[in-house]
Design a protein around this motif. Sequence first.
Motif, PDB file in Angstrom:
ATOM      1  N   UNK A  62       0.834  -1.198   0.000  1.00 14.59           N
ATOM      2  CA  UNK A  62       0.000   0.000   0.000  1.00 14.59           C
ATOM      3  C   UNK A  62       0.872   1.252   0.000  1.00 14.59           C
ATOM      4  N   UNK A  92       0.353   5.259   1.238  1.00 12.74           N
ATOM      5  CA  UNK A  92      -0.473   6.233   1.916  1.00 12.74           C
ATOM      6  C   UNK A  92       0.229   7.582   1.866  1.00 12.74           C
ATOM      7  N   UNK A 121       0.308  11.115   4.374  1.00  9.83           N
ATOM      8  CA  UNK A 121      -0.086  11.625   5.684  1.00  9.83           C
ATOM      9  C   UNK A 121       0.083  13.125   5.708  1.00  9.83           C
ATOM     10  N   UNK A 143      -5.161  15.100   8.809  1.00 13.63           N
ATOM     11  CA  UNK A 143      -5.890  14.239   7.869  1.00 13.63           C
ATOM     12  C   UNK A 143      -5.671  12.767   8.141  1.00 13.63           C
ATOM     13  N   UNK A 144      -4.775  12.423   8.998  1.00 14.08           N
ATOM     14  CA  UNK A 144      -4.494  11.012   9.208  1.00 14.08           C
ATOM     15  C   UNK A 144      -3.844  10.395   7.977  1.00 14.08           C
ATOM     16  N   UNK A 145      -3.988   9.097   7.832  1.00  9.19           N
ATOM     17  CA  UNK A 145      -3.415   8.366   6.710  1.00  9.19           C
ATOM     18  C   UNK A 145      -4.486   8.142   5.655  1.00  9.19           C
ATOM     19  N   UNK A 200      -5.217   6.391   1.822  1.00  5.01           N
ATOM     20  CA  UNK A 200      -4.693   5.417   0.876  1.00  5.01           C
ATOM     21  C   UNK A 200      -4.662   5.981  -0.532  1.00  5.01           C
ATOM     22  N   UNK A 253      -2.953   0.701  -4.014  1.00  2.71           N
ATOM     23  CA  UNK A 253      -2.548  -0.519  -3.357  1.00  2.71           C
ATOM     24  C   UNK A 253      -2.376  -1.630  -4.381  1.00  2.71           C
ATOM     25  N   UNK A 297       3.894   7.066   3.141  1.00  4.25           N
ATOM     26  CA  UNK A 297       4.197   5.821   3.821  1.00  4.25           C
ATOM     27  C   UNK A 297       3.801   4.636   2.963  1.00  4.25           C
ATOM     28  N   UNK A 333      -1.120  -4.378   8.901  1.00  2.00           N
ATOM     29  CA  UNK A 333      -0.171  -3.784   7.980  1.00  2.00           C
ATOM     30  C   UNK A 333       1.095  -3.343   8.724  1.00  2.00           C
ATOM     31  N   UNK A 334       2.231  -3.524   8.054  1.00  4.59           N
ATOM     32  CA  UNK A 334       3.518  -3.097   8.585  1.00  4.59           C
ATOM     33  C   UNK A 334       3.994  -1.911   7.757  1.00  4.59           C
ATOM     34  N   UNK A 335       4.444  -0.862   8.418  1.00  2.16           N
ATOM     35  CA  UNK A 335       4.784   0.385   7.745  1.00  2.16           C
ATOM     36  C   UNK A 335       6.282   0.617   7.648  1.00  2.16           C
ATOM     37  N   UNK A 336       6.682   1.341   6.584  1.00  5.33           N
ATOM     38  CA  UNK A 336       8.028   1.868   6.494  1.00  5.33           C
ATOM     39  C   UNK A 336       8.132   3.157   7.294  1.00  5.33           C
ATOM     40  N   UNK A 337       9.297   3.776   7.258  1.00  5.17           N
ATOM     41  CA  UNK A 337       9.538   4.987   8.042  1.00  5.17           C
ATOM     42  C   UNK A 337       9.154   6.275   7.325  1.00  5.17           C
ATOM     43  N   UNK A 387       9.630  11.958   3.120  1.00  2.00           N
ATOM     44  CA  UNK A 387       9.152  13.335   3.259  1.00  2.00           C
ATOM     45  C   UNK A 387       9.427  14.086   1.975  1.00  2.00           C
TER      46      UNK A 387
END
Lengths: 114, 116
Positions: free
Chosen positions: A33, A35, A37, A41-43, A45, A48, A90, A103-107, A110
């Motif tokens: 996925x 996303x 941020x 607004x949060x995350x 999508x 995907x 992300x 779900x596992x996220x990257x860092x 930016x």
Amino acid sequence: NAGVTQTPKFRVLKTGQSMTLLCAQDMNHEYMYWYRQDPGMGLRLIHYSVGEGTTAKGEVPDGYNVSRLKKQNFLLGLESAAPSQTSVYFCASSYSKGGNQPQHFGDGTRLSIL
Amino acid sequence: GQQLNQSPQSMFIQEGEDVSMNCTSSSIFNTWLWYKQEPGEGPVLLIALYKAGELTSNGRLTAQFGITRKDSFLNISASIPSDVGIYFCAGRGPEYSGGGADGLTFGKGTHLIIQP
């Protein structure tokens, strides 16, 4: 023990320039996925993928394209960057749809568009 | 699409205090997830809930899947400085109910700030 790796971590672009964000996962996950941020607004999508060679639109796909040529990689492209695309991006992956696979996220990457 | 309302938006607390935050949904969810995000990093999964009424702990964190399946709560006991961050709830609805590849919808986050 890398998990989800995003490159680059930071980037500044001028309006109209193009670039590609790379996401790589080493967990043999089927689903990946992208996303964005934004403050307050949060995350949200963008796009995907449910497997190698397949992609689909998410909530905010306009202005972005993606490709999943290899199972472990998911690329996010900006063909003509706009200031509205300034955000933190992300990538995430999960083993499968449904079931109980978080779900596992990257860092994050930016991205600033001037 | 599904809507998630996460509250409070931010919290300013003293070290040692307990913290409580929640998420409510306009529709039912089958899964609730709680993530924490620290500055410069991606969200990290804290707790996953899979059954209505389920209560799960992870150290000083406790989360509950509401009986109505439309809400979830996260509590942090005896807060410490490293608890600072943004906490996100995320819910997964019944299959094919929308919200993305696996129906996962995120709240807008609760900013936790701890004063020493």
